[in-house]
Design an enzyme around this catalytic site. Sequence first.
Site, PDB file in Angstrom:
ATOM      1  N   LEU A  85       0.819  -1.244  -0.031  1.00 35.44           N
ATOM      2  CA  LEU A  85       0.020   0.068  -0.005  1.00 35.44           C
ATOM      3  C   LEU A  85       0.715   1.538  -0.030  1.00 35.44           C
ATOM      4  CD1 LEU A  85      -2.479  -1.039   2.845  1.00 35.44           C
ATOM      5  CD2 LEU A  85      -3.033  -0.964   0.558  1.00 35.44           C
ATOM      6  N   LYS A 118      -4.713  -0.941  10.404  1.00 30.80           N
ATOM      7  CA  LYS A 118      -3.392  -1.581   9.642  1.00 30.80           C
ATOM      8  C   LYS A 118      -2.723  -2.233  10.816  1.00 30.80           C
ATOM      9  CE  LYS A 118       0.085  -0.918   6.432  1.00 30.80           C
ATOM     10  NZ  LYS A 118       1.264  -1.589   7.270  1.00 30.80           N
TER      11      LYS A 118
HETATM   12  C1  9MJ Z   1      -3.613  -4.396   6.837  1.00 37.25           C
HETATM   13  N1  9MJ Z   1      -2.078  -4.594   7.009  1.00 37.25           N
HETATM   14  O1  9MJ Z   1      -4.111  -4.560   8.163  1.00 37.25           O
HETATM   15  C2  9MJ Z   1      -4.396  -4.326   3.842  1.00 37.25           C
HETATM   16  N2  9MJ Z   1      -4.107  -4.501   5.764  1.00 37.25           N
HETATM   17  O2  9MJ Z   1      -5.058  -4.277   1.546  1.00 37.25           O
HETATM   18  C3  9MJ Z   1      -5.450  -4.222   5.689  1.00 37.25           C
HETATM   19  N3  9MJ Z   1      -3.557  -4.564   4.594  1.00 37.25           N
HETATM   20  C4  9MJ Z   1      -4.448  -4.503   2.412  1.00 37.25           C
HETATM   21  N4  9MJ Z   1      -5.737  -4.030   4.070  1.00 37.25           N
HETATM   22  C5  9MJ Z   1      -4.664  -4.527   0.164  1.00 37.25           C
HETATM   23  N5  9MJ Z   1      -6.307  -4.030   6.531  1.00 37.25           N
HETATM   24  C6  9MJ Z   1      -3.257  -4.600   0.163  1.00 37.25           C
HETATM   25  C7  9MJ Z   1      -3.092  -4.650   1.671  1.00 37.25           C
END
Ligand code: 9MJ
Length: 679
Positions: A85, A118
């Site tokens: 991201l 995240k």
């Molecule tokens: C994390 N690390 O919590 C994504 N992520 O969506 C969340 N990572 C992600 N979404 C697309 N909640 C690529 C990575």
Amino acid sequence: MSVPDKARRQAKALREQIDQHNYRYHVLDEPQIPDAEYDRLFRQLLKLEEQYPDLVTADSPTQRVGGEPLPGFAQVPHAVPMLSLDNAFSAEDIIAFDRRVRERLESEDEVAYAVEPKLDGMAISLRYEQGQFVQAATRGDGRTGEDVSHNVKTIPAVPMRLHGGGFPKVLEVRGEVYMPLAGFDAMNAAARKAGEKTFANPRNATAGSLRQLDPRVAARRPLTMFVYGVGEVSGGELPATHSETLQRLAEWGLRVCPENQVVVGATGCIDYFERIGERRHALAYEIDGVVCKVDDYALQRELGFVSRAPRWAIASKFPAQEELTVIKGVDWQVGRTGALTPVARLEPVNVGGVTVSNATLHNIDELERKDVRIGDTVSVRRAGDVIPEVVSVLKARRQNNAAPVRLPRRCPVCKSEVSRAEGEAVARCSAGLYCEAQRKEALKHFVSRKAMDIDGLGSKLIEQLVDEGLVRTPADLFNAQRINVESLAGLERMAEKSASNLVAAIDASRDVSLSRFLFALGIREVGEATAENLANHFGSLEALISSSDDMEALERVPDVGPIVAEHIRAFFSEEHNLQVLDQLTGPQGVRVRSVEIADDIEQEFAGITFVVTGTLASMTRDQAKAEIKQKGGKVSGSVSAKTGYLVYGEKAGSKLDKARQLGVELLNEDEFLNKLGRR
Ligand code: 9MJ
């Protein structure tokens, strides 16, 4: 535009540094610099490459997701790339992201965003075919990952079969495997105690666990998973939005973060970022920001992605939890059990919005293992409510005059000798309760909330009471000649009203349950749970004291092994401790409530030694051992001719072989449960 040599050299140096840190982080799981420092290097390179696009090389770290394939794992191509991201570091960055989204969509309307914490773990893709788990893979470089099915299968939150029906024939679900903070702290505490290497943070612990070839390692680690998206989907339909899809995944038995929401526009994203930020430290897991995703799949498709990241999502990062600073000195603190904790005095540094000037180095063993020296540049981490800690030393930045830290020979408080038992990670002041520091800490523990729970008697006040010579032992607290409204009101910052409140609180605490009282005594290794087990087993303080030199009797208590039993024995064989107990329960009028114990506890395993091996489905090994002890049996760690029964579960190894050789009677789980009378 021609590229100046200086920029070219700078970009090359940055690429080399970033590659090196990438390797340490992704392959070795041993990062050398904090994430914030890495991000700064990465952004510097991005900025240079933006300024001089000719500098971009195909192998630049900015052109890939990060991570090298690991030897020893099968490669798994991702039919749909697993992207990372783009980051936002401010509200302005989020506003700019939302503007770009609407410009591309040529939309006047506000966009609905799915917003999620995240998680800071390891991105994993789970492949289900006809609802059956078939494979788990890491992100790898985004196009090809590594097959870690053997490890992921050990994670209880990952269903081996999807629940219900209606799922696509092929469904690839993506999410983050992570380690909750409580499990991480417990694991590191155990490693520290055993003098073993600790993990820098939950993410490294997660990655380190998933990168093991032997799945038994991952199985022992407290890993779990939240899913947050899908990859390849065929032979079936999913809803039209991301948020509805996640709901569907939850219905199929996958774990979805309960903090996820749908909000409108950049304002909605920024509000969510702030709300989660306030609660960040109350969450059971570590997060490093929030992710905002365009909720509508049709719009996501329209936006598409650039090489590294989708255009429909952004990760908005919190201030880092880890930063670099310099060690100015190391002091030693003396704890309740005399343990000497090295505390680093730091050049003050802002870590996640808080100025940190001290950080723990845990114990002498860890200090030596990390080879920390005065003047070193170190990485300092602050997570949740725990004390900031020094996680690593940047050896590359060490100056020649960096001075090693030595364990003091004498206690910094009472000047008694410091000793370090063979094989122990900890060094201790040998003076016991004669050391003022230990006395103060023991008293603080005695009055604390989960112990005697004396309201209004905080750390500062305990220190004053000891410094003024009013209190030396817990019994002194209840001695009205020492502690009364007049003597208390004479202390600094103590008004008459609070003095009389405190006297009343002390009085009220005189009536106490046996388990709280035992916990309050601060016997080494006797925490709340063990105190409760001791109380339930012995019923009264007198019964415990009279059995306290009978190791076998002590080890019959659930949770009590040879080490804890020895600490209990040592405590009650100390004349000074018995005197304090006599004073407390005699003249000072503390009434310790006994526990009624059922006298029909069957001792049917009396005299029989059990060994438990392998994984049981219905209970942990510790639970099984507790049940055996509850029935009067003994538990041993190794099989011998004296073993009565070997209880074995799944994946039992050499102990089972040995028991067979020796002709020891074997019990599988069903037979064991039968014996316990549970079937
Ligand atoms: C994390 N690390 O919590 C994504 N992520 O969506 C969340 N990572 C992600 N979404 C697309 N909640 C690529 C990575």
